[in-house]
Design a protein around this motif. Structure first.
Motif, short mmCIF file in Angstrom:
data_model
loop_
_atom_site.label_atom_id
_atom_site.label_comp_id
_atom_site.label_asym_id
_atom_site.label_seq_id
_atom_site.Cartn_x
_atom_site.Cartn_y
_atom_site.Cartn_z
N SER A 292 -46.82 8.47 -41.67
CA SER A 292 -46.09 8.61 -40.53
C SER A 292 -45.18 7.27 -40.36
N ARG B 30 -52.59 15.17 -26.50
CA ARG B 30 -52.76 14.63 -27.99
C ARG B 30 -51.62 15.43 -28.86
N ASP B 31 -50.94 14.63 -29.60
CA ASP B 31 -49.88 15.02 -30.49
C ASP B 31 -50.47 16.07 -31.42
N ILE B 32 -49.85 17.14 -31.79
CA ILE B 32 -50.32 18.12 -32.72
C ILE B 32 -49.50 17.91 -34.07
N TYR B 33 -50.51 17.71 -35.01
CA TYR B 33 -49.84 17.77 -36.40
C TYR B 33 -49.86 19.16 -37.10
N SER C 38 -52.00 24.66 -38.24
CA SER C 38 -51.85 23.98 -37.03
C SER C 38 -52.77 24.26 -35.88
N LEU D 68 -45.53 15.57 -37.56
CA LEU D 68 -45.77 16.15 -36.26
C LEU D 68 -44.99 17.66 -35.88
N SER D 69 -45.70 18.40 -34.97
CA SER D 69 -45.06 19.15 -34.67
C SER D 69 -44.25 19.38 -33.41
N ASN D 70 -44.04 18.40 -32.64
CA ASN D 70 -43.32 18.25 -31.49
C ASN D 70 -44.00 19.02 -30.39
N HIS D 71 -45.48 19.37 -30.31
CA HIS D 71 -45.99 19.83 -29.50
C HIS D 71 -47.25 18.96 -29.12
N LYS D 72 -47.83 19.17 -28.18
CA LYS D 72 -49.03 18.40 -27.66
C LYS D 72 -50.16 19.54 -26.97
N ASP D 73 -51.64 19.15 -27.23
CA ASP D 73 -52.48 20.20 -26.76
C ASP D 73 -52.68 19.73 -25.38
#
Length: 308
Positions: free
Chosen positions: A48, A80-83, A9, A71-76
């Motif tokens: 998705s 942006r969504d982190i996959y 990730s 999705l990891s439920n985190h953003k950079d």
């Protein structure tokens, strides 16, 4: 059962990379997981849309991988969504144990978080995590509950053993998940490669024995055959009686046009410009030259008339 965690990730500020890897896994197997994630990333706009996470099982001589992508439920830091690709690696000696508890994992992998490696990590410090070696984790067989029994209900095993030379197809939905569990319990008695949530393009990279494909073929054909409004009337029809041989036999006298017809057009414009410039110069100086020539002729006649 002993298993190890793995995670591919990105974090707040650092790009995608292997963050957690199991010990003693081959470079070939990690490269295969990278290829799996890249293929998922290419088709995630399709996958998705499902409420279920894609789930993949890949077997290698030293280990079996059971991983999900999503999705990891985190953003950079850009919002942006982190996959991610995350899951577990089970050593070869515990492979049969994995196959025994896999129906329970299928029934709970969205809720029990067995495959969710991100849940154990502090995201604020994840920038510093690079290729951390996973320790041993333990799964007790008595952790299984009534869902293990529920997944096996209402299933009639096939009358004949399924061929390992051909793939079996199930649906990418809740019913397909149950069917996958039934196949694992009744039809296959050892770990096999499967893909629960995959596009037809993704299957060419792996030898999956059970496949749950997304239904995109009809959508793809509709997109291919659909002509946007206004395009049909604006586009001229193809010429009838196209002479292919004549086109090939057409000589290329100008070497520039062989590689870039646009350059030929430019060269032609430059030639016209030079020709126009020459014409202007000739138009400016020719009258003056003729005027000088006339003056010279008059001087000759004048001098001739003054001689005795």
């Amino acid at each position: 059962m002993i298993y190890r965690e793995l995670l591919y990730s990105r974090s707040l500020s650092r790009d995608y990379r292997w963050m957690i890897i199991p010990p003693k896994v081959s470079l070939e197997s990690l490269q295969a997981l990278n290829r799996l994630y890249d293929s998922y990333d290419e088709h995630k706009h399709i996958l998705s849309k499902s409420s279920l996470l894609p789930l993949y099982c890949l077997n290698y001589p030293e280990t079996t991988f059971l991983v999900s992508c999503g999705l990891s439920n985190h953003k950079d830091k850009e919002g942006r969504d982190i996959y991610c690709l995350q899951g577990i690696s089970v050593p070869r000696e515990y492979r049969r144990h994995l196959w025994f508890v896999l129906p329970w994992i299928l029934a709970n992998y969205d809720s029990k978080n067995l495959l969710n490696v991100w849940r154990n990590l502090d995201f604020s410090g994840a920038d510093a995590i690079v290729r951390r070696i996973s320790g041993d984790c333990f799964f007790e067989i008595d952790q299984t509950d009534e869902s293990f029994t529920e997944m096996k209900k209402g299933w009639n095993p096939p009358s004949e053993k399924l061929s390992t030379q051909e793939s079996t197809y199930v649906s990418f939905n809740e019913d397909g998940l149950k069917e996958l569990s039934h196949l694992i319990v009744s039809a296959y008695h050892d770990c096999i490669d499967f893909a629960f949530g995959v596009t037809p393009a993704m299957t060419k990279y792996f030898n999956f024995k059970i496949i749950a494909e997304t239904d995109i073929r009809s959508k793809r054909s509709n997109i291919k055959n659909k002509i946007p409004e206004g395009i049909a009337s604006a586009t001229p029809p193809s010429p009838v009686g196209y002479d292919h041989e004549k086109t090939i036999a057409e000589p290329f006298d100008d070497p520039i046009s062989r590689f870039d017809p646009g350059k030929k057009d430019k060269a032609h414009r430059m030639n016209l410009l030079r020709e126009n410039s020459s014409a202007r110069l000739l138009g400016q100086f020719l009258p003056r030259f003729l005027s000088l020539f006339k003056i010279r002729e008059r001087l000759k006649r004048f001098n001739g008339s003054n001689q005795p």
